[in-house]
Design a protein around this motif. Sequence first.
Motif, PDB file in Angstrom:
ATOM      1  N   CYS A 288       5.576   2.974   1.387  1.00 66.26           N
ATOM      2  CA  CYS A 288       4.994   1.719   0.910  1.00 66.26           C
ATOM      3  C   CYS A 288       5.025   0.738   2.080  1.00 66.26           C
ATOM      4  O   CYS A 288       6.102   0.333   2.525  1.00 66.26           O
ATOM      5  CB  CYS A 288       5.771   1.173  -0.270  1.00 66.26           C
ATOM      6  SG  CYS A 288       5.247  -0.482  -0.806  1.00 66.26           S
TER       7      CYS A 288
ATOM      8  N   GLY B 226       1.507  10.433  -1.833  1.00 69.55           N
ATOM      9  CA  GLY B 226       1.437  11.187  -3.071  1.00 69.55           C
ATOM     10  C   GLY B 226       0.574  12.423  -2.909  1.00 69.55           C
ATOM     11  O   GLY B 226      -0.063  12.634  -1.868  1.00 69.55           O
TER      12      GLY B 226
ATOM     13  N   TYR C 124       4.477   3.500  -8.272  1.00 68.80           N
ATOM     14  CA  TYR C 124       4.151   2.166  -7.800  1.00 68.80           C
ATOM     15  C   TYR C 124       5.292   1.580  -6.979  1.00 68.80           C
ATOM     16  O   TYR C 124       6.466   1.707  -7.342  1.00 68.80           O
ATOM     17  CB  TYR C 124       3.882   1.226  -8.981  1.00 68.80           C
ATOM     18  CG  TYR C 124       2.715   1.619  -9.837  1.00 68.80           C
ATOM     19  CD1 TYR C 124       2.876   2.443 -10.943  1.00 68.80           C
ATOM     20  CD2 TYR C 124       1.433   1.148  -9.541  1.00 68.80           C
ATOM     21  CE1 TYR C 124       1.798   2.804 -11.736  1.00 68.80           C
ATOM     22  CE2 TYR C 124       0.351   1.492 -10.329  1.00 68.80           C
ATOM     23  CZ  TYR C 124       0.541   2.328 -11.420  1.00 68.80           C
ATOM     24  OH  TYR C 124      -0.530   2.666 -12.204  1.00 68.80           O
TER      25      TYR C 124
ATOM     26  N   LEU D 156       7.143   9.406  -0.323  1.00 68.82           N
ATOM     27  CA  LEU D 156       6.241   8.284  -0.539  1.00 68.82           C
ATOM     28  C   LEU D 156       6.575   7.156   0.428  1.00 68.82           C
ATOM     29  O   LEU D 156       7.745   6.902   0.711  1.00 68.82           O
ATOM     30  CB  LEU D 156       6.331   7.775  -1.968  1.00 68.82           C
ATOM     31  CG  LEU D 156       6.077   8.785  -3.077  1.00 68.82           C
ATOM     32  CD1 LEU D 156       6.103   8.079  -4.439  1.00 68.82           C
ATOM     33  CD2 LEU D 156       4.769   9.523  -2.879  1.00 68.82           C
TER      34      LEU D 156
ATOM     35  N   THR E  67       0.228   5.516  -6.325  1.00 71.21           N
ATOM     36  CA  THR E  67      -0.169   6.795  -5.735  1.00 71.21           C
ATOM     37  C   THR E  67       0.214   7.899  -6.721  1.00 71.21           C
ATOM     38  O   THR E  67       1.307   7.879  -7.298  1.00 71.21           O
ATOM     39  CB  THR E  67       0.483   6.997  -4.360  1.00 71.21           C
ATOM     40  OG1 THR E  67      -0.010   8.199  -3.755  1.00 71.21           O
ATOM     41  CG2 THR E  67       2.002   7.074  -4.435  1.00 71.21           C
ATOM     42  N   GLN E  68      -0.680   8.838  -6.904  1.00 72.81           N
ATOM     43  CA  GLN E  68      -0.481   9.902  -7.887  1.00 72.81           C
ATOM     44  C   GLN E  68       0.410  10.997  -7.315  1.00 72.81           C
ATOM     45  O   GLN E  68       0.185  11.480  -6.195  1.00 72.81           O
ATOM     46  CB  GLN E  68      -1.822  10.504  -8.295  1.00 72.81           C
ATOM     47  CG  GLN E  68      -1.721  11.680  -9.250  1.00 72.81           C
ATOM     48  CD  GLN E  68      -1.289  11.273 -10.634  1.00 72.81           C
ATOM     49  OE1 GLN E  68      -1.806  10.314 -11.209  1.00 72.81           O
ATOM     50  NE2 GLN E  68      -0.316  12.004 -11.198  1.00 72.81           N
TER      51      GLN E  68
ATOM     52  N   GLN F 234       0.840  -1.195   0.000  1.00 77.52           N
ATOM     53  CA  GLN F 234       0.000   0.000   0.000  1.00 77.52           C
ATOM     54  C   GLN F 234       0.870   1.239   0.000  1.00 77.52           C
ATOM     55  O   GLN F 234       1.586   1.513   0.972  1.00 77.52           O
ATOM     56  CB  GLN F 234      -0.912   0.000   1.220  1.00 77.52           C
ATOM     57  CG  GLN F 234      -1.842   1.197   1.287  1.00 77.52           C
ATOM     58  CD  GLN F 234      -2.828   1.227   0.151  1.00 77.52           C
ATOM     59  OE1 GLN F 234      -3.612   0.290  -0.052  1.00 77.52           O
ATOM     60  NE2 GLN F 234      -2.799   2.308  -0.638  1.00 77.52           N
ATOM     61  N   GLU F 235       0.783   2.008  -1.086  1.00 74.94           N
ATOM     62  CA  GLU F 235       1.528   3.255  -1.182  1.00 74.94           C
ATOM     63  C   GLU F 235       0.727   4.404  -0.565  1.00 74.94           C
ATOM     64  O   GLU F 235      -0.518   4.375  -0.563  1.00 74.94           O
ATOM     65  CB  GLU F 235       1.823   3.614  -2.639  1.00 74.94           C
ATOM     66  CG  GLU F 235       2.601   2.582  -3.429  1.00 74.94           C
ATOM     67  CD  GLU F 235       1.697   1.681  -4.238  1.00 74.94           C
ATOM     68  OE1 GLU F 235       2.167   1.088  -5.218  1.00 74.94           O
ATOM     69  OE2 GLU F 235       0.511   1.556  -3.887  1.00 74.94           O
ATOM     70  N   SER F 236       1.449   5.393  -0.089  1.00 70.16           N
ATOM     71  CA  SER F 236       0.828   6.610   0.419  1.00 70.16           C
ATOM     72  C   SER F 236       1.823   7.750   0.288  1.00 70.16           C
ATOM     73  O   SER F 236       3.017   7.521   0.048  1.00 70.16           O
ATOM     74  CB  SER F 236       0.388   6.441   1.881  1.00 70.16           C
ATOM     75  OG  SER F 236       1.505   6.174   2.706  1.00 70.16           O
TER      76      SER F 236
END
Length: 124
Positions: free
Chosen positions: A22, A9, A95, A20, A118-119, A5-7
């Motif tokens: 992960c 961004g 990613y 970022l 994550t964008q 789970q990325e966060s």
Amino acid sequence: QVQLQESGGGLAQAGGSLRLSCAASGRTVSSWSMGWFRQAPGKGREFVAAIAGSGGITSHADSVKGRFTVSRDNTKNSVYLQMNRLKFEDTAVYYCAADGGGWLKVRGSEYAYWGQGTQVTVSS
């Protein structure tokens, strides 16, 4: 099975910074190779950075070298990408990837597990 789970961004101005994260779940990935990749609109996926299972060996794409830094915290089962001096061309979906072989991996095809992305949007 490993879930990633990325966060972290979001929107940043050119010259700014983002970090970022992960987080891996399902099993411990402390000895695994972890990587970051990105995909900009209309372009293919490209390698950004990777860190070997030992944590002591890293690789960064030439386009981000000196600006981005990959790291990991095995106590948190997580990997990070510190992005400084952001440029407009860093805009992409980022990613996180993981694979059980602990050696350094820079090709996407070498990774078995991927996060949802994550964008990151950099305004010029």
